[in-house]
Design an enzyme around this catalytic site. Sequence first.
Site, mmCIF file in Angstrom:
data_model
loop_
_atom_site.group_PDB
_atom_site.id
_atom_site.type_symbol
_atom_site.label_atom_id
_atom_site.label_comp_id
_atom_site.label_asym_id
_atom_site.label_seq_id
_atom_site.Cartn_x
_atom_site.Cartn_y
_atom_site.Cartn_z
ATOM 1 N N HIS A 222 -2.555 -4.735 -12.507
ATOM 2 C CA HIS A 222 -2.916 -4.367 -11.133
ATOM 3 C C HIS A 222 -4.208 -5.066 -10.724
ATOM 4 O O HIS A 222 -5.290 -4.699 -11.168
ATOM 5 C CB HIS A 222 -3.073 -2.840 -11.026
ATOM 6 C CG HIS A 222 -3.453 -2.385 -9.662
ATOM 7 N ND1 HIS A 222 -4.459 -1.502 -9.419
ATOM 8 C CD2 HIS A 222 -2.959 -2.727 -8.440
ATOM 9 C CE1 HIS A 222 -4.578 -1.296 -8.110
ATOM 10 N NE2 HIS A 222 -3.676 -2.035 -7.507
ATOM 11 N N SER B 157 1.048 -1.568 -6.666
ATOM 12 C CA SER B 157 -0.142 -0.759 -6.413
ATOM 13 C C SER B 157 0.000 0.635 -7.003
ATOM 14 O O SER B 157 -0.929 1.153 -7.614
ATOM 15 C CB SER B 157 -0.382 -0.607 -4.915
ATOM 16 O OG SER B 157 -0.570 -1.842 -4.309
HETATM 17 N N1 LIG Z 1 -2.544 -5.885 -0.571
HETATM 18 C C1 LIG Z 1 -3.274 -5.295 -1.505
HETATM 19 O O1 LIG Z 1 -4.465 -4.949 -1.301
HETATM 20 C C2 LIG Z 1 -2.691 -5.046 -2.877
HETATM 21 C C3 LIG Z 1 -3.554 -4.775 -3.943
HETATM 22 C C4 LIG Z 1 -2.998 -4.583 -5.222
HETATM 23 C C5 LIG Z 1 -1.622 -4.651 -5.402
HETATM 24 N N2 LIG Z 1 -0.809 -4.899 -4.319
HETATM 25 C C6 LIG Z 1 0.641 -4.976 -4.558
HETATM 26 O O2 LIG Z 1 1.008 -6.345 -4.679
HETATM 27 C C7 LIG Z 1 2.361 -6.511 -4.225
HETATM 28 C C8 LIG Z 1 2.386 -7.552 -3.109
HETATM 29 O O3 LIG Z 1 1.574 -7.103 -2.051
HETATM 30 P P1 LIG Z 1 1.011 -8.079 -0.923
HETATM 31 O O4 LIG Z 1 -0.085 -7.334 -0.241
HETATM 32 O O5 LIG Z 1 0.750 -9.430 -1.499
HETATM 33 O O6 LIG Z 1 2.285 -8.154 0.056
HETATM 34 P P2 LIG Z 1 2.700 -9.336 1.048
HETATM 35 O O7 LIG Z 1 3.648 -8.719 2.006
HETATM 36 O O8 LIG Z 1 1.490 -10.033 1.579
HETATM 37 O O9 LIG Z 1 3.461 -10.366 0.104
HETATM 38 C C9 LIG Z 1 4.730 -10.135 -0.423
HETATM 39 C C10 LIG Z 1 5.440 -11.477 -0.517
HETATM 40 O O10 LIG Z 1 6.670 -11.259 -1.180
HETATM 41 C C11 LIG Z 1 7.650 -12.047 -0.504
HETATM 42 N N3 LIG Z 1 8.965 -11.514 -0.789
HETATM 43 C C12 LIG Z 1 9.732 -10.653 -0.050
HETATM 44 N N4 LIG Z 1 10.891 -10.413 -0.691
HETATM 45 C C13 LIG Z 1 10.849 -11.134 -1.839
HETATM 46 C C14 LIG Z 1 11.751 -11.319 -2.910
HETATM 47 N N5 LIG Z 1 12.954 -10.715 -2.951
HETATM 48 N N6 LIG Z 1 11.396 -12.147 -3.916
HETATM 49 C C15 LIG Z 1 10.206 -12.775 -3.912
HETATM 50 N N7 LIG Z 1 9.303 -12.640 -2.924
HETATM 51 C C16 LIG Z 1 9.631 -11.832 -1.903
HETATM 52 C C17 LIG Z 1 7.246 -12.029 0.956
HETATM 53 O O11 LIG Z 1 7.815 -13.132 1.664
HETATM 54 C C18 LIG Z 1 5.731 -12.110 0.846
HETATM 55 O O12 LIG Z 1 5.290 -13.473 0.845
HETATM 56 C C19 LIG Z 1 2.837 -5.138 -3.779
HETATM 57 O O13 LIG Z 1 3.499 -4.506 -4.831
HETATM 58 C C20 LIG Z 1 1.523 -4.424 -3.446
HETATM 59 O O14 LIG Z 1 1.639 -3.031 -3.503
HETATM 60 C C21 LIG Z 1 -1.313 -5.119 -3.070
#
Ligand SMILES: NC(=O)c1ccc[n+]([C@@H]2O[C@H](COP(=O)([O-])OP(=O)(O)OC[C@H]3O[C@@H](n4cnc5c(N)ncnc54)[C@H](O)[C@@H]3O)[C@@H](O)[C@H]2O)c1
Length: 306
Positions: A138, A117
Amino acid sequence: MTTQDRIKARIAVIGAGLMGHGIAQVFALAGHDVAIYDAFAASLATVKDRILANLRDLGDEEGAVARVRPVAVLADAVRDADYVVEAAPEDLALKQKLFAEIEPHVRPDTILASNTSVIPITSIMEGLRDRSRALGTHWWNPPYLVPLVEVIETRWTSPNVVAWTMELHAAIGKKPAHVKKDVPGFIGNRLQHALWREAIALVEQGICDAATVDAVIKASFGRRLAVLGPLENADVVGTDLTLAIHRTVLPDIDGRGSPSPYLEKLVSDGRLGFKSGEGFRKWPAEQQAALRARVLRHLKAARGSD
Ligand SMILES: NC(=O)c1ccc[n+]([C@@H]2O[C@H](COP(=O)([O-])OP(=O)(O)OC[C@H]3O[C@@H](n4cnc5c(N)ncnc54)[C@H](O)[C@@H]3O)[C@@H](O)[C@H]2O)c1
């Protein structure tokens, strides 16, 4: 490998959480084979069910879920991939470690992307042996309903890698936007948080309450924003008028380079928003559910009009 070959790409998604499962869904629905890896077995065990539930809810081809392959070993997930996108937790050290583990197992021409993000792509990718193949992509939540994907170039990224990644995302129905410099917040979050900063300042200064800020935006320029961007709007009213408005208004708009003390106090008081039931406003459970449902309904309706 030609662009044509690449567009029938083998995709690897790292992290099967909120973003990762949605990104996998979009690639699979567009006909790509997707391997998805997660460090937690529980997340991998449910990923296909979560994707299927989304596809059903949206009326999309349910068979697409068959193109998603959960993989419990990172090296196996990325070995055949043309394109790897990482959506693991927002933690720089974790992301650096993941890419260091991934790079030895992929082909020399495999493209590596992070869905961070706000972490600079440059910091995530600086340890790679070949940094020309790395960039940011992104996505916005939920990935299957919000069209934008910002494609972020670092000073090392090859122009061909940027061009191919833009093409890949356009081909799966997203609206890719090229971010030519790796700046914090890229484009969308810089714009969004410039607006949030002033929204908070209006409440902090007692000009109106939080509900009024949101009501004003939703009933005015928010109505037009999906079809009229600010710079289109500036041209519509005239750059001369825009300049005159800025001369009057900008000296009074919040320009602080740090978070508002009002926001800091909300956090230190434990008023964290939905998760504590109160933030800028009070949020009983039924109002939280109603707001979430309203946003989803709106995004689904907008998808039909793309
Ligand atoms: N949530 C949002 O609105 C949003 C929007 C854009 C970007 N992002 C970015 O996307 C990324 C993921 O966010 P999210 O909201 O999906 O988080 P999330 O917590 O829902 O998902 C993260 C996943 O990664 C897994 N994980 C943990 N350690 C790991 C590892 N070592 N290797 C592989 N997988 C692992 C977890 O088990 C989980 O399933 C982050 O960088 C976040 O900043 C999020």
